[in-house]
Design a protein around this motif. Structure first.
Motif, PDB file in Angstrom:
ATOM      1  N   CYS A  68       0.840  -1.200   0.000  1.00  0.00           N
ATOM      2  CA  CYS A  68       0.000   0.000   0.000  1.00  0.00           C
ATOM      3  C   CYS A  68       0.876   1.252   0.000  1.00  0.00           C
ATOM      4  O   CYS A  68       1.615   1.508   0.960  1.00  0.00           O
ATOM      5  CB  CYS A  68      -0.915  -0.014   1.214  1.00  0.00           C
ATOM      6  SG  CYS A  68      -1.955   1.455   1.327  1.00  0.00           S
ATOM      7  N   ASN A  77     -11.894  -2.009  -3.938  1.00  0.00           N
ATOM      8  CA  ASN A  77     -12.192  -2.319  -2.546  1.00  0.00           C
ATOM      9  C   ASN A  77     -13.453  -1.599  -2.059  1.00  0.00           C
ATOM     10  O   ASN A  77     -13.694  -0.441  -2.374  1.00  0.00           O
ATOM     11  CB  ASN A  77     -10.999  -1.905  -1.674  1.00  0.00           C
ATOM     12  CG  ASN A  77     -10.887  -2.738  -0.429  1.00  0.00           C
ATOM     13  OD1 ASN A  77     -11.138  -3.936  -0.448  1.00  0.00           O
ATOM     14  ND2 ASN A  77     -10.516  -2.114   0.670  1.00  0.00           N
ATOM     15  N   GLU A  85     -14.075  -5.599   2.233  1.00  0.00           N
ATOM     16  CA  GLU A  85     -13.031  -5.747   3.255  1.00  0.00           C
ATOM     17  C   GLU A  85     -13.635  -5.796   4.654  1.00  0.00           C
ATOM     18  O   GLU A  85     -14.497  -4.994   5.003  1.00  0.00           O
ATOM     19  CB  GLU A  85     -12.056  -4.565   3.179  1.00  0.00           C
ATOM     20  CG  GLU A  85     -10.909  -4.667   4.177  1.00  0.00           C
ATOM     21  CD  GLU A  85      -9.967  -3.474   4.131  1.00  0.00           C
ATOM     22  OE1 GLU A  85      -8.956  -3.489   4.865  1.00  0.00           O
ATOM     23  OE2 GLU A  85     -10.257  -2.522   3.376  1.00  0.00           O
ATOM     24  N   ASN A 128     -11.867  -9.052   0.481  1.00  0.00           N
ATOM     25  CA  ASN A 128     -10.527  -8.574   0.796  1.00  0.00           C
ATOM     26  C   ASN A 128     -10.332  -8.938   2.256  1.00  0.00           C
ATOM     27  O   ASN A 128     -10.800  -8.225   3.146  1.00  0.00           O
ATOM     28  CB  ASN A 128     -10.406  -7.068   0.575  1.00  0.00           C
ATOM     29  CG  ASN A 128      -9.015  -6.548   0.915  1.00  0.00           C
ATOM     30  OD1 ASN A 128      -8.173  -7.277   1.426  1.00  0.00           O
ATOM     31  ND2 ASN A 128      -8.782  -5.280   0.641  1.00  0.00           N
ATOM     32  N   ASP A 162      -8.619  -9.004   5.437  1.00  0.00           N
ATOM     33  CA  ASP A 162      -7.546  -8.282   6.112  1.00  0.00           C
ATOM     34  C   ASP A 162      -7.258  -8.969   7.443  1.00  0.00           C
ATOM     35  O   ASP A 162      -8.083  -8.928   8.365  1.00  0.00           O
ATOM     36  CB  ASP A 162      -7.962  -6.825   6.328  1.00  0.00           C
ATOM     37  CG  ASP A 162      -6.805  -5.954   6.795  1.00  0.00           C
ATOM     38  OD1 ASP A 162      -6.153  -6.343   7.785  1.00  0.00           O
ATOM     39  OD2 ASP A 162      -6.573  -4.898   6.182  1.00  0.00           O
ATOM     40  N   TYR A 180      -4.949  -8.296   9.722  1.00  0.00           N
ATOM     41  CA  TYR A 180      -4.749  -7.380  10.853  1.00  0.00           C
ATOM     42  C   TYR A 180      -6.080  -7.118  11.546  1.00  0.00           C
ATOM     43  O   TYR A 180      -6.211  -7.266  12.770  1.00  0.00           O
ATOM     44  CB  TYR A 180      -4.137  -6.068  10.343  1.00  0.00           C
ATOM     45  CG  TYR A 180      -4.282  -4.907  11.295  1.00  0.00           C
ATOM     46  CD1 TYR A 180      -3.451  -4.775  12.406  1.00  0.00           C
ATOM     47  CD2 TYR A 180      -5.265  -3.928  11.090  1.00  0.00           C
ATOM     48  CE1 TYR A 180      -3.592  -3.703  13.287  1.00  0.00           C
ATOM     49  CE2 TYR A 180      -5.400  -2.856  11.955  1.00  0.00           C
ATOM     50  CZ  TYR A 180      -4.573  -2.750  13.058  1.00  0.00           C
ATOM     51  OH  TYR A 180      -4.717  -1.701  13.927  1.00  0.00           O
ATOM     52  N   HIS A 181      -7.076  -6.739  10.770  1.00  0.00           N
ATOM     53  CA  HIS A 181      -8.386  -6.469  11.346  1.00  0.00           C
ATOM     54  C   HIS A 181      -8.987  -7.740  11.958  1.00  0.00           C
ATOM     55  O   HIS A 181      -9.611  -7.688  13.020  1.00  0.00           O
ATOM     56  CB  HIS A 181      -9.323  -5.902  10.280  1.00  0.00           C
ATOM     57  CG  HIS A 181      -8.934  -4.551   9.790  1.00  0.00           C
ATOM     58  ND1 HIS A 181      -8.744  -3.478  10.627  1.00  0.00           N
ATOM     59  CD2 HIS A 181      -8.713  -4.094   8.527  1.00  0.00           C
ATOM     60  CE1 HIS A 181      -8.430  -2.406   9.905  1.00  0.00           C
ATOM     61  NE2 HIS A 181      -8.398  -2.758   8.635  1.00  0.00           N
ATOM     62  N   GLN A 233      -4.915  -9.033   2.872  1.00  0.00           N
ATOM     63  CA  GLN A 233      -4.067  -7.942   3.343  1.00  0.00           C
ATOM     64  C   GLN A 233      -3.520  -8.278   4.724  1.00  0.00           C
ATOM     65  O   GLN A 233      -4.166  -8.977   5.508  1.00  0.00           O
ATOM     66  CB  GLN A 233      -4.849  -6.631   3.393  1.00  0.00           C
ATOM     67  CG  GLN A 233      -5.156  -6.072   2.013  1.00  0.00           C
ATOM     68  CD  GLN A 233      -5.813  -4.709   2.058  1.00  0.00           C
ATOM     69  OE1 GLN A 233      -6.494  -4.360   3.007  1.00  0.00           O
ATOM     70  NE2 GLN A 233      -5.617  -3.938   0.996  1.00  0.00           N
ATOM     71  N   ARG A 269      -0.023  -2.171  13.815  1.00  0.00           N
ATOM     72  CA  ARG A 269      -0.271  -2.139  12.376  1.00  0.00           C
ATOM     73  C   ARG A 269       1.003  -1.864  11.579  1.00  0.00           C
ATOM     74  O   ARG A 269       1.012  -1.108  10.617  1.00  0.00           O
ATOM     75  CB  ARG A 269      -1.354  -1.112  12.021  1.00  0.00           C
ATOM     76  CG  ARG A 269      -2.016  -1.405  10.679  1.00  0.00           C
ATOM     77  CD  ARG A 269      -3.178  -0.476  10.406  1.00  0.00           C
ATOM     78  NE  ARG A 269      -3.860  -0.862   9.182  1.00  0.00           N
ATOM     79  CZ  ARG A 269      -4.935  -0.257   8.672  1.00  0.00           C
ATOM     80  NH1 ARG A 269      -5.450   0.787   9.311  1.00  0.00           N
ATOM     81  NH2 ARG A 269      -5.492  -0.683   7.558  1.00  0.00           N
ATOM     82  N   GLU A 271      -0.635  -3.763   4.029  1.00  0.00           N
ATOM     83  CA  GLU A 271      -1.292  -2.506   4.352  1.00  0.00           C
ATOM     84  C   GLU A 271      -0.871  -2.156   5.775  1.00  0.00           C
ATOM     85  O   GLU A 271      -1.619  -2.345   6.737  1.00  0.00           O
ATOM     86  CB  GLU A 271      -2.809  -2.633   4.219  1.00  0.00           C
ATOM     87  CG  GLU A 271      -3.512  -1.286   4.252  1.00  0.00           C
ATOM     88  CD  GLU A 271      -5.012  -1.408   4.078  1.00  0.00           C
ATOM     89  OE1 GLU A 271      -5.562  -0.704   3.207  1.00  0.00           O
ATOM     90  OE2 GLU A 271      -5.634  -2.198   4.810  1.00  0.00           O
TER      91      GLU A 271
END
Length: 257
Positions: free
Chosen positions: A7, A91, A139, A173, A175, A177-178, A201, A208, A237
Motif C-alpha cells: 500500500c 475495494n 473488506e 478482501n 484483512d 490485521y483487522h 491484506q 499495524r 497494508e
C-alpha cells in the motif's frame, strides 16, 4: 508463490506519492492505493507500476436507498479509473469512511432489514463488476481500534454477505490485521474463507506495522495459505516500524514459502 503488493499510502511517506509508487514497483512489488480522487491518475498510469487494488467507491453505503445509489454511481466512476490503471480489484467497506477511517454514518446496531439491503446492494455491485470484468472486494475491518461503528465489519460478516451474493465479481478482501483484533483464529478463518477470497491484506498486531513486529506469526500463515492452494495477492497494508525498505523486505521474507 504469492503475488506481493504494498500500500503506497503507508510507506515511503517522505516521498511525493508518484515517487512512492515508483519506489515500491522498483523493489518488485505491486502497488495498492486508497481514494483515487486524491491522486494524479495520469501520472500514476505513467509510472508503469502494476496496480493490485484501489478503493472502488467515493461515498455511499450498503443499507440506505440514497446511500446505495450513491455507492453504485461512484463505483461506476471508479471502474473507469481502474481501467486506466489496469487495476483488477476495487475495494469496498460496510459503509463510507471519512479521512480518519471512521464511518460517515455510524451504525452500532445492524438489523435484519439492513442485512437484506446490503445483500441487494452488493448484488448490484457484482453486476457492475461482471459487465466491466473487474472484481469488487468487500473488506473486513475492526471496530475495537480503528473503525468503530462500521456495520458488517467482521470477517464473518463480510464472508456471509459475499457467499450469499455468490458472484465471481464480488470477493473478500480478507484483512488479517483487522481479523486478528476482531476475531482471531486466523488459520481456521483462512480455510473457511479462501473459496471467496479475492485478496489478502496483512499487518501485525498491535501497531499495524510489518510482519515480525507483533503477535501474528506470518510465516505460519504463509505456510497455511500455500498448503490450501492459495496463489493470489497478499498486500501489505501497514506502517513501517523503522526503515521502509527494511519493512518491505521483512514482509517479503515472511511470505517466502
Amino acid at each position: 508463490m504469492f503475488e506481493l503488493a504494498v500500500c503506497a499510502e503507508m510507506v515511503f511517506r517522505q516521498l511525493p506519492f508518484v515517487e512512492r509508487v515508483k519506489k515500491i514497483a522498483a523493489l518488485g512489488f505491486q502497488v495498492e492505493i486508497w481514494d483515487w480522487t486524491k491522486h494524479d491518475i495520469d501520472a500514476l498510469a505513467a509510472t508503469g507500476a502494476k496496480f493490485s487494488s484501489m478503493t472502488g467507491y467515493i461515498e455511499g453505503d450498503l443499507i440506505t436507498e440514497a446511500g446505495a445509489q450513491r455507492l453504485i454511481e461512484t463505483a461506476e466512476q471508479s471502474i473507469g479509473i481502474a481501467k486506466q490503471l489496469n487495476c483488477p480489484r476495487l475495494n469496498l467497506h460496510g459503509t463510507g469512511l471519512n479521512d480518519r477511517g471512521l464511518p460517515v454514518a455510524p451504525t452500532p446496531i445492524v438489523t435484519g432489514a439492513m442485512w437484506l439491503a446490503a445483500q441487494h446492494t452488493l448484488q448490484r455491485v457484482a453486476e457492475l463488476g461482471r459487465r466491466a470484468d473487474v472484481v469488487f472486494c468487500l473488506e473486513n475491518l475492526n471496530t475495537e481500534v480503528d473503525h468503530p461503528g462500521v456495520p458488517f465489519a467482521k470477517a464473518a460478516d463480510t464472508l456471509a454477505l459475499v457467499s450469499a451474493v455468490g458472484s465471481a465479481h464480488l470477493r473478500l478482501n480478507l484483512d488479517l490485521y483487522h481479523a486478528q483484533i476482531g476475531e482471531g483464529n486466523l488459520i481456521e478463518l483462512l480455510r473457511r474463507a479462501l473459496p471467496f477470497v479475492g485478496e489478502i491484506q496483512v499487518a501485525d498486531v498491535p501497531g499495524r506495522c510489518e510482519p515480525g513486529t507483533g503477535e501474528i506469526h506470518y510465516p505460519a500463515i504463509a505456510r497455511a495459505l500455500a498448503q490450501a492452494g492459495y496463489r493470489g495477492t497478499v498486500g501489505l497494508e501497514a506502517w513501517a516500524s523503522g526503515d521502509d525498505a527494511r519493512a518491505l523486505q521483512r514482509f517479503s521474507d515472511a511470505f517466502a514459502v
